[in-house]
Scaffold this motif. Structure first.
Motif, short mmCIF file in Angstrom:
data_model
loop_
_atom_site.label_atom_id
_atom_site.label_comp_id
_atom_site.label_asym_id
_atom_site.label_seq_id
_atom_site.Cartn_x
_atom_site.Cartn_y
_atom_site.Cartn_z
N TYR A 172 0.84 -1.20 0.00
CA TYR A 172 0.00 0.00 0.00
C TYR A 172 0.87 1.26 0.00
N LYS A 173 0.64 2.14 -0.94
CA LYS A 173 1.36 3.41 -1.10
C LYS A 173 2.84 3.24 -1.50
N VAL A 174 3.24 2.03 -1.89
CA VAL A 174 4.61 1.84 -2.39
C VAL A 174 4.65 2.36 -3.83
N PRO A 175 5.68 3.19 -4.17
CA PRO A 175 5.75 3.70 -5.55
C PRO A 175 5.97 2.57 -6.55
N HIS A 176 5.37 2.71 -7.73
CA HIS A 176 5.56 1.74 -8.81
C HIS A 176 5.94 2.48 -10.09
#
Ligand SMILES: C[S@@+](CC[C@H](N)C(=O)[O-])C[C@H]1O[C@@H](n2cnc3c(N)ncnc32)[C@H](O)[C@@H]1O
Length: 222
Positions: A172-176
């Motif tokens: 959750y909310k990890v940049p991709h």
């Protein structure tokens, strides 16, 4: 550059049948390839729960495990000890690897390197180049712009290639960061690209996401 953020493995239960506990299909090909090339020093970059560390450790490689998540390193270590394997462990960031130049013959970086923005991915790639020995190889995957996450217009955009993933769960909310073929050619210009293919994974039993697209690359340091 966006602040690095790993997976929250604390919310992922131990499950021997999960994909994170079973080596990817590609890793068996790489094991065979790198053994026949007499490669020895292996880095599992962003090791997660350690499925590739264990596979390569059981097959005689000298294994180093790195992940930004302390929980990931602890769980990999517990598993390795159960298997009577001894590895080198580091909690660290792919954009600033805690290893000397020319340390590794082979690196697997599976479903890891996209967890940053455009500036971060350039830094991570330059770190892979730095720590690989000459003729050392790396197998890595990159999220594709064809995949669902990149098309979520309502998810926060970090830069033209990067969105924050807004699904509840360990990322959750990890940049991709999402790539396309042309961007890949630019990013890996310093390497010899041995192979690029794009894979579609189907998840027929999931409610929200039914498929995802990733590029898989095998690259060699010149
Ligand atoms: C999808 S999991 C894949 C784990 C493992 N490579 C595998 O194939 O089983 C992604 C992993 O990358 C790690 N990660 C994310 N950002 C990272 C960073 N900046 N540096 C090191 N590891 C990172 C996460 O903590 C997580 O363990």
């Amino acid at each position: 550059m966006i602040k690095s953020q790993g997976w929250d493995w604390k919310i992922v239960k131990e499950d021997k049948t999960s994909i994170w506990k079973n080596p990817s299909m590609e890793s068996f090909y790489l094991l065979n390839r790198w053994k026949s090339q007499n490669k020895e020093c292996f880095l599992d970059l962003g090791c997660g729960l350690g499925r590739h560390s264990i596979l390569f450790g059981k097959n005689g490689f000298k294994v180093s495990c790195l992940d930004i998540s302390e929980e990931s390193i602890n769980r990999t270590k517990t598993w390795a000890e159960e298997e009577k394997l001894t590895f080198d462990y580091k909690v660290g960031d792919m954009i600033n690897l805690p290893y000397s130049d020319n340390s590794f013959d082979a690196i697997i970086c599976m479903n890891v390197i996209s967890h940053t923005d455009t500036e971060g991915i350039k830094k991570a790639i330059s770190e892979i180049e730095r720590v690989l020995k000459r003729n050392g190889e790396c197998y890595l995957t990159l999220a594709s712009k064809d995949t669902w996450g990149y098309k979520r217009e309502n998810w926060p955009k970090v830069d033209e290639n990067t969105r924050l993933l807004m699904l509840e769960g360990p990322e959750y909310k990890v940049p991709h960061f999402y790539a396309d073929y042309n961007l890949i050619q630019e990013l890996f210009v310093n390497f010899e690209i041995i192979d690029i293919h794009q894979i579609v994974n189907y998840y027929p039993h999931e409610d929200i996401v039914n498929e995802s697209y990733h590029f898989h690359l095998l690259i060699r340091k010149r």
